[in-house]
Structure formats: structure tokens, C-alpha cells
Design a protein around this motif. Sequence first.
Motif, PDB file in Angstrom:
ATOM      1  N   TYR A   1      -0.951  -2.649  24.989  1.00  0.00           N
ATOM      2  CA  TYR A   1      -2.532  -2.061  24.170  1.00  0.00           C
ATOM      3  C   TYR A   1      -2.541  -2.622  22.432  1.00  0.00           C
ATOM      4  N   HIS A   2      -3.516  -3.475  21.825  1.00  0.00           N
ATOM      5  CA  HIS A   2      -4.195  -4.291  21.492  1.00  0.00           C
ATOM      6  C   HIS A   2      -4.102  -3.272  20.754  1.00  0.00           C
ATOM      7  N   TYR A   3      -4.030  -2.797  18.841  1.00  0.00           N
ATOM      8  CA  TYR A   3      -4.307  -2.594  18.423  1.00  0.00           C
ATOM      9  C   TYR A   3      -4.797  -3.000  16.768  1.00  0.00           C
ATOM     10  N   LEU A   4      -4.915  -3.265  15.598  1.00  0.00           N
ATOM     11  CA  LEU A   4      -5.131  -3.282  14.742  1.00  0.00           C
ATOM     12  C   LEU A   4      -4.241  -2.745  14.139  1.00  0.00           C
ATOM     13  N   VAL A   5      -3.464  -3.297  12.815  1.00  0.00           N
ATOM     14  CA  VAL A   5      -2.904  -2.268  12.069  1.00  0.00           C
ATOM     15  C   VAL A   5      -3.028  -1.832  10.798  1.00  0.00           C
ATOM     16  N   VAL A   6      -3.283  -1.040  10.110  1.00  0.00           N
ATOM     17  CA  VAL A   6      -3.537  -1.239   8.602  1.00  0.00           C
ATOM     18  C   VAL A   6      -2.709  -0.647   8.025  1.00  0.00           C
ATOM     19  N   TYR A   7      -2.806  -0.727   6.694  1.00  0.00           N
ATOM     20  CA  TYR A   7      -2.029  -0.517   6.163  1.00  0.00           C
ATOM     21  C   TYR A   7      -2.032   0.176   4.867  1.00  0.00           C
ATOM     22  N   ARG A   8      -1.048   1.261   4.261  1.00  0.00           N
ATOM     23  CA  ARG A   8      -1.447   1.326   2.490  1.00  0.00           C
ATOM     24  C   ARG A   8      -1.094   0.605   1.736  1.00  0.00           C
ATOM     25  N   LYS A   9      -2.709   0.392   0.537  1.00  0.00           N
ATOM     26  CA  LYS A   9      -3.073  -0.805  -0.308  1.00  0.00           C
ATOM     27  C   LYS A   9      -1.864  -1.844   0.376  1.00  0.00           C
ATOM     28  N   HIS A  10      -0.746  -2.128  -0.603  1.00  0.00           N
ATOM     29  CA  HIS A  10       0.155  -3.065  -0.584  1.00  0.00           C
ATOM     30  C   HIS A  10       1.611  -3.248  -0.136  1.00  0.00           C
ATOM     31  N   THR A  11       1.378  -2.001   0.434  1.00  0.00           N
ATOM     32  CA  THR A  11       2.997  -2.044   0.631  1.00  0.00           C
ATOM     33  C   THR A  11       2.883  -2.338   2.665  1.00  0.00           C
ATOM     34  N   ALA A  12       4.086  -2.188   3.278  1.00  0.00           N
ATOM     35  CA  ALA A  12       4.011  -2.486   4.457  1.00  0.00           C
ATOM     36  C   ALA A  12       4.483  -1.144   5.132  1.00  0.00           C
ATOM     37  N   GLU A  13       3.885   0.206   4.464  1.00  0.00           N
ATOM     38  CA  GLU A  13       3.961   1.082   5.609  1.00  0.00           C
ATOM     39  C   GLU A  13       2.155   1.908   6.620  1.00  0.00           C
ATOM     40  N   PRO A  14       2.817   1.617   7.713  1.00  0.00           N
ATOM     41  CA  PRO A  14       1.597   1.524   8.613  1.00  0.00           C
ATOM     42  C   PRO A  14       0.744   2.843   8.981  1.00  0.00           C
ATOM     43  N   LEU A  15       0.051   3.325   8.524  1.00  0.00           N
ATOM     44  CA  LEU A  15      -0.726   4.729   8.691  1.00  0.00           C
ATOM     45  C   LEU A  15      -1.627   5.026   9.933  1.00  0.00           C
ATOM     46  N   TYR A  16      -1.945   4.161  10.395  1.00  0.00           N
ATOM     47  CA  TYR A  16      -2.861   4.130  12.032  1.00  0.00           C
ATOM     48  C   TYR A  16      -2.154   3.209  12.797  1.00  0.00           C
ATOM     49  N   LEU A  17      -1.220   3.796  13.981  1.00  0.00           N
ATOM     50  CA  LEU A  17      -1.110   2.895  14.663  1.00  0.00           C
ATOM     51  C   LEU A  17      -1.484   3.434  16.094  1.00  0.00           C
ATOM     52  N   GLY A  18      -2.765   4.199  16.360  1.00  0.00           N
ATOM     53  CA  GLY A  18      -3.157   3.283  17.237  1.00  0.00           C
ATOM     54  C   GLY A  18      -2.221   4.081  18.564  1.00  0.00           C
ATOM     55  N   ARG A  19      -2.208   3.705  19.852  1.00  0.00           N
ATOM     56  CA  ARG A  19      -1.341   3.917  20.557  1.00  0.00           C
ATOM     57  C   ARG A  19      -0.413   3.292  21.046  1.00  0.00           C
ATOM     58  N   THR A  20       0.107   1.879  20.109  1.00  0.00           N
ATOM     59  CA  THR A  20       1.081   1.254  19.701  1.00  0.00           C
ATOM     60  C   THR A  20       2.623   2.055  20.451  1.00  0.00           C
ATOM     61  N   LYS A  21       2.660   3.606  19.304  1.00  0.00           N
ATOM     62  CA  LYS A  21       3.880   3.391  19.011  1.00  0.00           C
ATOM     63  C   LYS A  21       3.530   5.438  19.390  1.00  0.00           C
ATOM     64  N   ARG A  22       3.991   6.477  19.832  1.00  0.00           N
ATOM     65  CA  ARG A  22       3.589   7.660  20.062  1.00  0.00           C
ATOM     66  C   ARG A  22       4.402   8.798  19.119  1.00  0.00           C
ATOM     67  N   LEU A  23       5.705   8.310  18.709  1.00  0.00           N
ATOM     68  CA  LEU A  23       6.027   8.871  16.814  1.00  0.00           C
ATOM     69  C   LEU A  23       5.464   8.621  15.293  1.00  0.00           C
ATOM     70  N   ALA A  24       5.294   9.354  14.716  1.00  0.00           N
ATOM     71  CA  ALA A  24       4.912   9.168  13.054  1.00  0.00           C
ATOM     72  C   ALA A  24       5.770   8.736  12.654  1.00  0.00           C
ATOM     73  N   SER A  25       5.093   7.588  11.821  1.00  0.00           N
ATOM     74  CA  SER A  25       5.876   6.329  11.209  1.00  0.00           C
ATOM     75  C   SER A  25       6.181   7.263   9.689  1.00  0.00           C
ATOM     76  N   LYS A  26       7.402   6.792   8.593  1.00  0.00           N
ATOM     77  CA  LYS A  26       7.870   7.739   7.286  1.00  0.00           C
ATOM     78  C   LYS A  26       7.168   7.689   6.597  1.00  0.00           C
ATOM     79  N   ALA A  27       5.361   6.930   6.648  1.00  0.00           N
ATOM     80  CA  ALA A  27       4.926   7.301   6.342  1.00  0.00           C
ATOM     81  C   ALA A  27       3.457   8.225   6.426  1.00  0.00           C
ATOM     82  N   GLN A  28       3.546   7.731   7.710  1.00  0.00           N
ATOM     83  CA  GLN A  28       2.527   9.258   7.797  1.00  0.00           C
ATOM     84  C   GLN A  28       3.401  10.770   7.726  1.00  0.00           C
TER      85      GLN A  28
END
Length: 143
Positions: free
Chosen positions: A10-37
Motif C-alpha cells: 500500500y503506497h501512502y503519503l505520511v503527513v507529520y504534525r508540524k516539525h516533529t516526526a509524529e505521523p497523524l495520517y497513516l492510511g492503511r499502512t498500519k492498523r494500530l494508532a500511533s502515539k501522536a494519534q
Amino acid sequence: DLIRLAEQAYHYLVVYRKHTAEPLYLGRTKRLASKAQRLLLYHRDRGCTRPGCTQAACHCQAHHAEPSWNNGGLTDAPTLALGCGPDNRLAEMGWTTSIDHDTGRTHWHPPPLMDTGGDTLNHHFHPEEFLDPPGEDNPCQNA
């Protein structure tokens, strides 16, 4: 080999919150929510979003609210909601959820045979919804 492997991915663009490395948009690349989410959900939902449930956020899971994971849902912050374990599994028993995109609040809809017309929002963690808005016609504020 790399091209052969990539055609199944699955090819998805990962969008990060401001200037951190915390993704808020994972598409279908991962099922579990990230720490930032999860932190975002803790702040927005404050606890389980099913009406009548009083489980605090620390006892909840990230629920794919719109649509569910089985129906192609994405692991993107705006489409997730908090749900305790038992309530999260209600989605497998005919319950559906939708998100009011104006408020960010999650509505729970029971299966048609169980629908009694009750409230679809959980107000337990949002008591401010019952307060009168500030204004001149509010006698308690002018005292």
C-alpha cells in the motif's frame, strides 16, 4: 525483487504534525494508532465515545470510526475515536459509528432492531455541552 515486492504494498503519503516526526495520517499502512494519534484522541474524546460508557481514555482503544477497518477504514487521526474494549467490539455486532466533522464528535448507531431513538453521543466526558452559552440573557452570569 524490489519491484515485485512493491506491487503488493500500500503506497501512502505520511503527513507529520508540524516539525516533529509524529505521523497523524497513516492510511492503511498500519492498523494500530500511533502515539501522536492516541494523544490527540485523549485530548479530543477524553474517554470512551459510546453513549453511557464512563471508561476513561487510559482504558480505551483507538477505534476506526468512519468507516471501520474491515470496511476499508484508514488509520488517520480525523477518522479515529476512543472506544473501550467491549464497545470497540460492538462494531462487529452491527453497531456503526460516524463522526460529525464540524465538532469532531463520534456518534454511535445501534443496529436497527436495537435502535430506541436514544442519544448517539456520549456527554459524560463533555459536561460543558450542558452549560448555557455566555450571553446577556443568562441571569446567572450577570450576578
